[in-house]
Design an enzyme around this catalytic site. Structure first.
Site, PDB file in Angstrom:
ATOM      1  N   GLY A   1       0.821  -1.212   0.000  1.00 39.82           N
ATOM      2  CA  GLY A   1       0.000   0.000   0.000  1.00 39.82           C
ATOM      3  C   GLY A   1       0.848   1.252   0.000  1.00 39.82           C
ATOM      4  N   GLY A   2       1.964   1.227  -0.749  1.00 38.14           N
ATOM      5  CA  GLY A   2       2.687   2.473  -1.036  1.00 38.14           C
ATOM      6  C   GLY A   2       1.988   3.165  -2.189  1.00 38.14           C
ATOM      7  N   LEU A   3       2.661   4.094  -2.821  1.00 37.40           N
ATOM      8  CA  LEU A   3       2.017   4.837  -3.917  1.00 37.40           C
ATOM      9  C   LEU A   3       1.525   3.908  -5.010  1.00 37.40           C
ATOM     10  CD1 LEU A   3       4.365   7.911  -4.186  1.00 37.40           C
ATOM     11  CD2 LEU A   3       1.973   7.888  -3.475  1.00 37.40           C
ATOM     12  N   ALA A   4       2.348   2.927  -5.381  1.00 36.25           N
ATOM     13  CA  ALA A   4       1.972   2.046  -6.487  1.00 36.25           C
ATOM     14  C   ALA A   4       0.735   1.226  -6.126  1.00 36.25           C
ATOM     15  CB  ALA A   4       3.130   1.134  -6.854  1.00 36.25           C
TER      16      ALA A   4
ATOM     17  N   HIS B   1      22.553   6.964  -3.359  1.00 33.87           N
ATOM     18  CA  HIS B   1      22.250   8.394  -3.415  1.00 33.87           C
ATOM     19  C   HIS B   1      23.447   9.181  -2.893  1.00 33.87           C
ATOM     20  CE1 HIS B   1      20.243  12.217  -2.827  1.00 33.87           C
ATOM     21  NE2 HIS B   1      19.165  11.756  -3.424  1.00 33.87           N
TER      22      HIS B   1
ATOM     23  N   SER C   1      17.546  15.211   0.586  1.00 37.33           N
ATOM     24  CA  SER C   1      17.011  15.135  -0.767  1.00 37.33           C
ATOM     25  C   SER C   1      17.800  15.959  -1.781  1.00 37.33           C
ATOM     26  CB  SER C   1      15.567  15.626  -0.722  1.00 37.33           C
ATOM     27  OG  SER C   1      15.113  15.927  -1.999  1.00 37.33           O
TER      28      SER C   1
ATOM     29  N   ARG D   1      22.584  10.923 -10.187  1.00 43.83           N
ATOM     30  CA  ARG D   1      23.065  10.417  -8.904  1.00 43.83           C
ATOM     31  C   ARG D   1      24.260   9.498  -9.022  1.00 43.83           C
ATOM     32  NH1 ARG D   1      17.029   9.578  -6.366  1.00 43.83           N
ATOM     33  NH2 ARG D   1      16.678  11.812  -6.152  1.00 43.83           N
TER      34      ARG D   1
ATOM     35  N   HIS E   1      19.968   3.576  -1.835  1.00 42.23           N
ATOM     36  CA  HIS E   1      18.728   4.344  -1.867  1.00 42.23           C
ATOM     37  C   HIS E   1      17.589   3.675  -2.628  1.00 42.23           C
ATOM     38  CE1 HIS E   1      16.325   7.950  -1.839  1.00 42.23           C
ATOM     39  NE2 HIS E   1      16.318   8.052  -3.151  1.00 42.23           N
TER      40      HIS E   1
ATOM     41  N   LEU F   1       8.363   8.405  -7.900  1.00 45.60           N
ATOM     42  CA  LEU F   1       6.969   8.617  -7.498  1.00 45.60           C
ATOM     43  C   LEU F   1       6.095   8.555  -8.743  1.00 45.60           C
ATOM     44  CD1 LEU F   1       7.403  11.510  -4.901  1.00 45.60           C
ATOM     45  CD2 LEU F   1       7.426   9.045  -4.535  1.00 45.60           C
TER      46      LEU F   1
HETATM   47  C1  LIG Z   1      14.278   8.859   1.664  1.00 44.24           C
HETATM   48  C2  LIG Z   1      13.730   8.686   0.291  1.00 44.24           C
HETATM   49  C3  LIG Z   1      13.333   9.792  -0.446  1.00 44.24           C
HETATM   50  C4  LIG Z   1      12.821   9.640  -1.730  1.00 44.24           C
HETATM   51  N1  LIG Z   1      12.444  10.758  -2.413  1.00 44.24           N
HETATM   52  C5  LIG Z   1      11.905  10.605  -3.656  1.00 44.24           C
HETATM   53  C6  LIG Z   1      11.466  11.759  -4.394  1.00 44.24           C
HETATM   54  O1  LIG Z   1      11.560  12.890  -3.928  1.00 44.24           O
HETATM   55  N2  LIG Z   1      10.944  11.564  -5.602  1.00 44.24           N
HETATM   56  C7  LIG Z   1      10.808  10.327  -6.161  1.00 44.24           C
HETATM   57  O2  LIG Z   1      10.300  10.228  -7.265  1.00 44.24           O
HETATM   58  N3  LIG Z   1      11.192   9.229  -5.465  1.00 44.24           N
HETATM   59  C8  LIG Z   1      11.750   9.337  -4.247  1.00 44.24           C
HETATM   60  N4  LIG Z   1      12.150   8.212  -3.564  1.00 44.24           N
HETATM   61  C9  LIG Z   1      11.844   6.877  -4.090  1.00 44.24           C
HETATM   62  C10 LIG Z   1      10.389   6.512  -3.813  1.00 44.24           C
HETATM   63  O3  LIG Z   1      10.014   7.004  -2.554  1.00 44.24           O
HETATM   64  C11 LIG Z   1      10.112   5.014  -3.816  1.00 44.24           C
HETATM   65  O4  LIG Z   1      10.676   4.421  -4.918  1.00 44.24           O
HETATM   66  C12 LIG Z   1       8.603   4.764  -3.837  1.00 44.24           C
HETATM   67  O5  LIG Z   1       7.983   5.440  -2.785  1.00 44.24           O
HETATM   68  C13 LIG Z   1       8.281   3.292  -3.787  1.00 44.24           C
HETATM   69  O6  LIG Z   1       6.877   3.156  -3.703  1.00 44.24           O
HETATM   70  P1  LIG Z   1       6.174   1.752  -3.832  1.00 44.24           P
HETATM   71  O7  LIG Z   1       4.712   2.013  -3.876  1.00 44.24           O
HETATM   72  O8  LIG Z   1       6.763   0.993  -4.947  1.00 44.24           O
HETATM   73  O9  LIG Z   1       6.573   0.964  -2.519  1.00 44.24           O
HETATM   74  P2  LIG Z   1       6.567   1.364  -0.966  1.00 44.24           P
HETATM   75  O10 LIG Z   1       6.090   2.725  -0.702  1.00 44.24           O
HETATM   76  O11 LIG Z   1       7.880   0.957  -0.446  1.00 44.24           O
HETATM   77  O12 LIG Z   1       5.462   0.423  -0.382  1.00 44.24           O
HETATM   78  C14 LIG Z   1       5.639  -0.957  -0.268  1.00 44.24           C
HETATM   79  C15 LIG Z   1       4.397  -1.529   0.342  1.00 44.24           C
HETATM   80  O13 LIG Z   1       4.492  -2.946   0.326  1.00 44.24           O
HETATM   81  C16 LIG Z   1       4.186  -3.459   1.584  1.00 44.24           C
HETATM   82  N5  LIG Z   1       4.915  -4.722   1.723  1.00 44.24           N
HETATM   83  C17 LIG Z   1       6.239  -4.947   1.534  1.00 44.24           C
HETATM   84  N6  LIG Z   1       6.515  -6.238   1.757  1.00 44.24           N
HETATM   85  C18 LIG Z   1       5.353  -6.844   2.057  1.00 44.24           C
HETATM   86  C19 LIG Z   1       4.980  -8.187   2.376  1.00 44.24           C
HETATM   87  N7  LIG Z   1       5.866  -9.170   2.414  1.00 44.24           N
HETATM   88  N8  LIG Z   1       3.691  -8.446   2.642  1.00 44.24           N
HETATM   89  C20 LIG Z   1       2.757  -7.441   2.622  1.00 44.24           C
HETATM   90  N9  LIG Z   1       3.057  -6.173   2.314  1.00 44.24           N
HETATM   91  C21 LIG Z   1       4.337  -5.884   2.043  1.00 44.24           C
HETATM   92  C22 LIG Z   1       4.575  -2.382   2.558  1.00 44.24           C
HETATM   93  O14 LIG Z   1       3.860  -2.520   3.751  1.00 44.24           O
HETATM   94  C23 LIG Z   1       4.165  -1.149   1.781  1.00 44.24           C
HETATM   95  O15 LIG Z   1       2.789  -0.896   1.961  1.00 44.24           O
HETATM   96  C24 LIG Z   1      12.694   8.361  -2.284  1.00 44.24           C
HETATM   97  C25 LIG Z   1      13.093   7.259  -1.552  1.00 44.24           C
HETATM   98  C26 LIG Z   1      13.631   7.402  -0.288  1.00 44.24           C
HETATM   99  C27 LIG Z   1      14.145   6.211   0.437  1.00 44.24           C
END
Ligand SMILES: Cc1cc2nc3c(=O)[nH]c(=O)nc-3n(C[C@H](O)[C@H](O)[C@H](O)COP(=O)(O)OP(=O)(O)OC[C@H]3O[C@@H](n4cnc5c(N)ncnc54)[C@H](O)[C@@H]3O)c2cc1C
Ligand code: SF4
Ligand code: SF4
Ligand code: FES
Lengths: 274, 632
Positions: free
Chosen positions: B11-14, B240, B254, B301, B366, B421
């Protein structure tokens, strides 16, 4: 190019150890007990790194082998709200709690306890489902038509953005609820809709009532805040605003919603629409 | 579509964007996450999200330019049609987020403000203070909460995904559900679905301390890999350039700090002991600006990281150590205000005030460009993807998708800042439609025999029992545990497989991982409680991280070239003839081996060109240039 380990230099300060007392509990309804651990602290250590060390070396200061303590954490930079606990009697995030501030001298003691307003799952981990439920009570969202492309949202002045942004940094950590005398434990989900909603959700109701599309649901939010457990249950103790790590102007939000609820009640009495 | 369901894991952005789009198409979603979705790692993102906008457009920028920057930034390793589609879709995403109420920073007239970011000469990054990820995540979380309230989403928070359930083999393989565990009651059970979306994020914890959240273990991806899902470009890990090292993690400063005008420097004189504020401008070496006059501090980077790393390895780091200055002290208060979110992190965790003294930073792991292999279906002219085609971002297993950081599709050999993002939300919205169409076009999974589901559950229960009871015939070391093994793995992976790699060092790391695997096989848990057992969950994830670590090392060893984030000291040049290819790992469960193959990259639109961002020579001893480059 030189090949080496890219680990950064550590700031200097002498190696030392501290005592960490943890209130432990094996699960809901189980008795609580304290366990103490003697922990070496690295410079820059925080409560999380100390807990990580204990998990890898789960032996009490009395030499007793025990289970690794259970706690909640996520971002480790005070933005996700997961790691809230009571540290030396004060509710706060454990990731931003630095050992050098809390226990500056050799042998100092730090006491860790779970929050008291939510059911303990195990050790320092609590179940904050009620806090998220309260966001549903006030319909904390913007009722958009759908996700297909319809052009941009409403224009907004920088001043208004600033107000909304601040309110929107609330990370649902629960500090304000832990500190509030009116917010009392309620293990029964059936009673959540009528028990005090707390500063966190009141402030979120304000956030969405400020948005041009969000305010379409303003009446329903005010209905939710008018009933039992609504804004009038607040005793104005102002503890909430003092502990909010995001410095959210909670008392302002409570006052604003209090006024809106009063006006809403008057209008409803006279059958006028908001 | 009654009775048909979709599972979204993560439940991240994706995952949230996918949930919103899939429910909008009329299908109910079961949403799984180890943490409450509002606390997902996406909350950490700071700097912003890229999209072409009207201001940049009138200066000569375009969606096509954004596409070209992303391809060039990724050193030509990304397949071009998905990147083309994403960059052209991007402005719609910003508009939608705006409608959802994201408090984007505003200009005095009330338009969305923009900032400069790495790898671009145009302002095309939209932001909400320095906590953009938090604000975007909350907006999507709120939309999902609304659908939860309407009964269209069922959340399984504090549930952990353990494995996919796959029926059939080869081309016929189809994902029919998952096995998951309730992390409170420790109950393990199977869930059926017509399609499953993996949106489980990155794998920073494989490297120990990173900028990632504590849950970014990559274990979910590794579990898919273990069960036959291919893994692509695993060797591409972004380090990073600017983070603050800590005892528990490395905290990001950042790229927006440089986007708003921050400058990276070290004293020109080695081991200059003066306070930074006492060192006059002429005696400071702004090495990025001098070496890259065009992009300055905003080179991509991989390049900035290698330059900072080299400066430190050459003994030119501040105080002779592994640190350089990131200086914001010359910026006006109104600019610094836009960075409050990260400046607070710095002062809170380091104790110095970055308004007054330069920050001390060093690179940290990162982001993972690599991830689960996914297919895409291009338009006939390769300018984008066919909308709604069920194949978009589907893994090699039918009905099993991978969205967000967990796939490999958009960033090639190096991701540009503020493109992650974008790719996460793009996957959710654009490819979410593909999931809905797949479910519409395919038979429901109701006919799947219950025995298949039961067997998967039994398999996971056995794996857990083995950790609790210890190895067959005893022989566990009472002083060993998963926390210690994971720590050694992280240190080894960071040392061997990040900024600079060589065959010898990667080989050595493989030996070390093999030793850790042997120790892992003898583990026995201290905590055997069947209630909220965190060390069990961590121990299980450690086994999966070891598998992923091994695969990352093997693909890195086989890629005998340097490209983007993957720098091989023994093969310092890019080699398009042999390696303009996607590396694809397949795990052979029977033999326990990784099988590596390569796939052609679709470069139909932009031909690979030299990538050096206009580098010129500069040393600490060369004369300081008369003025700062125009960009910074
Ligand atoms: C400090 C930091 C700053 C950043 N800043 C930027 C920025 O300014 N701009 C940009 O474009 N990108 C940035 N990024 C990159 C970006 O934040 C990430 O790539 C992005 O948020 C990933 O989103 P996601 O939805 O793929 O996964 P995530 O947000 O990591 O979500 C993963 C989800 O999966 C769930 N999950 C994982 N494993 C399991 C499991 N086994 N069972 C059930 N659930 C599970 C977690 O609970 C979570 O809900 C940054 C990254 C970091 C670390
Ligand atoms: S002001 Fe109201 S909400 Fe805040 S602590 Fe006091 S009673 Fe609780
Ligand atoms: S208002 Fe402040 S204290 Fe309360 S939940 Fe939000 S961030 Fe935490
Ligand atoms: S771990 Fe996220 S706030 Fe502390």
């Amino acid at each position: 190019m030189n090949n080496g380990t890219p680990t950064a230099s550590k700031p200097r300060s002498a190696a030392r150890s501290i005592t960490v007392r943890i209130k432990r509990c094996d699960g809901p309804g189980k008795p609580a007990r304290f366990e103490s651990f003697k922990v070496p602290v690295e410079p820059g250590a925080n409560i999380i790194s100390v807990l990580q060390w204990i998990a890898a070396h789960p032996t009490t200061d009395g030499g007793q082998r025990t289970t690794p303590p259970v706690w909640d954490s996520g971002c480790l930079e005070e933005v996700c709200g997961a790691c809230t606990m009571v540290i030396n009697g004060k509710v706060r995030q454990s990731c931003s709690a630095l050992i050098d501030d809390l226990a500056p001298a050799e042998g100092d003691t730090i006491t860790l306890e779970p929050m008291t307003k939510f059911p303990v799952m195990r050790d320092l981990m609590v179940d904050r489902s009620r806090l998220f439920h309260n966001l549903r009570r006030v319909k904390a969202w913007v009722p958009i038509d759908g996700t297909y492309n319809q052009g941009s949202g409403p224009r907004e002045s920088p001043e208004k953005q600033e107000v909304r942004y601040t309110l929107s940094t609330c990370m649902s950590c629960g500090c304000c609820l832990e500190a509030c005398p009116q917010f009392t434990p309620e293990p029964d989900p059936a009673a959540w809709n009528t028990s005090f909603i707390g500063a966190h959700a009141i402030s979120q109701a304000r956030l969405f009532n400020l948005h041009d599309t969000g305010k379409e649901l303003a009446t329903q939010r005010l209905d939710a805040l008018s009933g039992p457990g609504g804004v009038s249950d607040c005793g104005n103790a102002q503890n909430c605003v003092k502990v909010c790590p995001k410095k959210i102007p909670l008392t302002e939000s409570i006052a604003a919603m209090g006024r809106a609820v009063t006006l809403h009640g008057v209008k409803r009495f006279f059958g006028v629409k908001d | 579509m009654a009775d048909k369901r979709v599972i979204v894991v993560g439940g991240g952005l994706a995952g949230l964007a996918a949930t919103v789009r899939i429910t909008e198409s009329g299908l109910p979603v079961d949403l799984f996450s180890v943490v409450p979705v509002k606390r997902s790692h996406s909350v950490c993102a700071q700097g912003g999200i890229n999209a072409c906008n009207e201001v940049a457009r009138q200066q000569g920028y375009s969606e096509y330019e954004h596409f070209d920057e992303t391809i060039y930034g990724g050193d030509f390793l990304a397949d071009q049609p998905p990147v083309f589609e994403m960059t052209h879709f991007a402005p719609k995403i910003i508009d939608l987020l705006d409608r959802m109420g994201v408090p984007f920073n505003r200009t005095p007239e009330g338009f969305r403000d923009l900032r400069l970011f790495g790898g671009s000469l145009y302002k095309r990054t939209h932001f909400a203070g320095a906590t953009t990820g938090q604000q975007l995540l909350y907006a999507l979380d709120e939309q999902v909460r609304r659908r939860e309230d309407e009964g269209r989403v069922t959340k399984y928070e504090h549930w952990e995904f353990l494995r996919p359930i796959i029926e059939g083999q080869g081309d016929q393989a189809r994902c029919v559900g998952i096995v998951a565990q309730d992390l409170r009651t420790m109950q393990i059970r199977a869930f059926r679905a017509e399609a499953v979306v993996m949106a489980t994020g990155g794998c920073g914890l494989v490297f120990g301390k990173s900028t990632n959240s504590i849950v970014c273990t990559g274990a979910a991806a590794a579990r898919c890999y273990r069960h036959g899902v291919w893994y692509a470009n695993g060797e591409f890990i972004q380090v990073h350039p600017t983070a603050i090292p800590g005892a528990d993690k490395c905290r990001l400063m950042s790229e927006s700090a440089r986007g708003e005008g921050g400058r990276v420097w070290v004293p020109r004189r080695q081991s200059d002991t003066r306070h930074p504020n006492d060192i006059p401008a002429g005696e400071r070496w702004y090495f990025l600006e001098e070496k890259y006059p065009k992009y300055g501090n905003l080179v991509p980077r991989d390049i900035a990281t290698r330059e900072i790393f080299k400066v430190c390895m050459d003994g030119m780091g501040v105080g002779g150590g592994n640190q350089v200055y990131l200086d914001l002290t010359h910026l006006p208060a109104s600019t610094l205000h836009k960075l409050d979110g990260i400046l607070e992190i710095y002062s809170k965790f380091v104790g110095d005030d970055p308004h007054k003294v330069p920050m001390k930073i060093f690179p940290a792991v990162h982001y993972s460009m690599g991830g689960l292999w996914t297919r895409h279906v291009p338009k006939a002219d390769h300018r984008g993807l066919e909308p709604g085609n069920p194949g978009q971002m589907m893994t090699n297993i039918g009905g099993l998708y991978a969205f967000g950081e967990v796939n490999f599709a958009y960033h090639g050999a190096n991701r540009l800042g503020a493109n992650a993002l974008l790719s996460c939300i793009f996957d959710g919205l654009f490819c979410g439609q593909s999931v809905a169409n797949f479910v519409r076009d395919n038979a429901p999974t109701g006919a799947t025999p219950q025995a298949l589901l039961d067997a998967a559950v039994a398999d996971e229960s056995a794996r857990q029992d083995r950790l609790i009871r210890g190895p067959e015939g005893g022989g566990s070391d009472p002083n060993d545990n998963a926390y210690l093994i994971a720590r050694e793995m992280g240190e080894e992976m960071t040392a061997a497989s990040t900024v600079v790699k060589t065959a010898a060092r990667l080989q050595q790391a493989l030996t070390k991982i093999a030793a850790l695997k042997a120790r892992y096989a003898r583990l026995r848990l201290d905590d055997t409680a069947m209630w909220t057992n965190q060390s069990l969950a961590f121990a299980r994830a450690t086994g999966d991280m070891l598998l992923l670590a091994e695969s990352i090392l093997l693909t890195g060893l086989a890629r005998k070239e340097s490209r983007g984030s993957h720098y091989r000291e023994d093969f310092p040049d890019r080699n398009d003839a042999d390696f303009l290819r996607t590396s694809v790992s397949k795990f052979d469960a029977a033999g326990g081996t990784h099988q590596l193959s390569y796939q052609e990259v679709d470069t139909a639109l932009v031909k690979p060109r030299v990538r050096n961002y206009g580098k010129v020579e500069s040393t600490a001893k060369s004369a300081a240039p008369a003025r700062q480059p125009a960009l910074t």
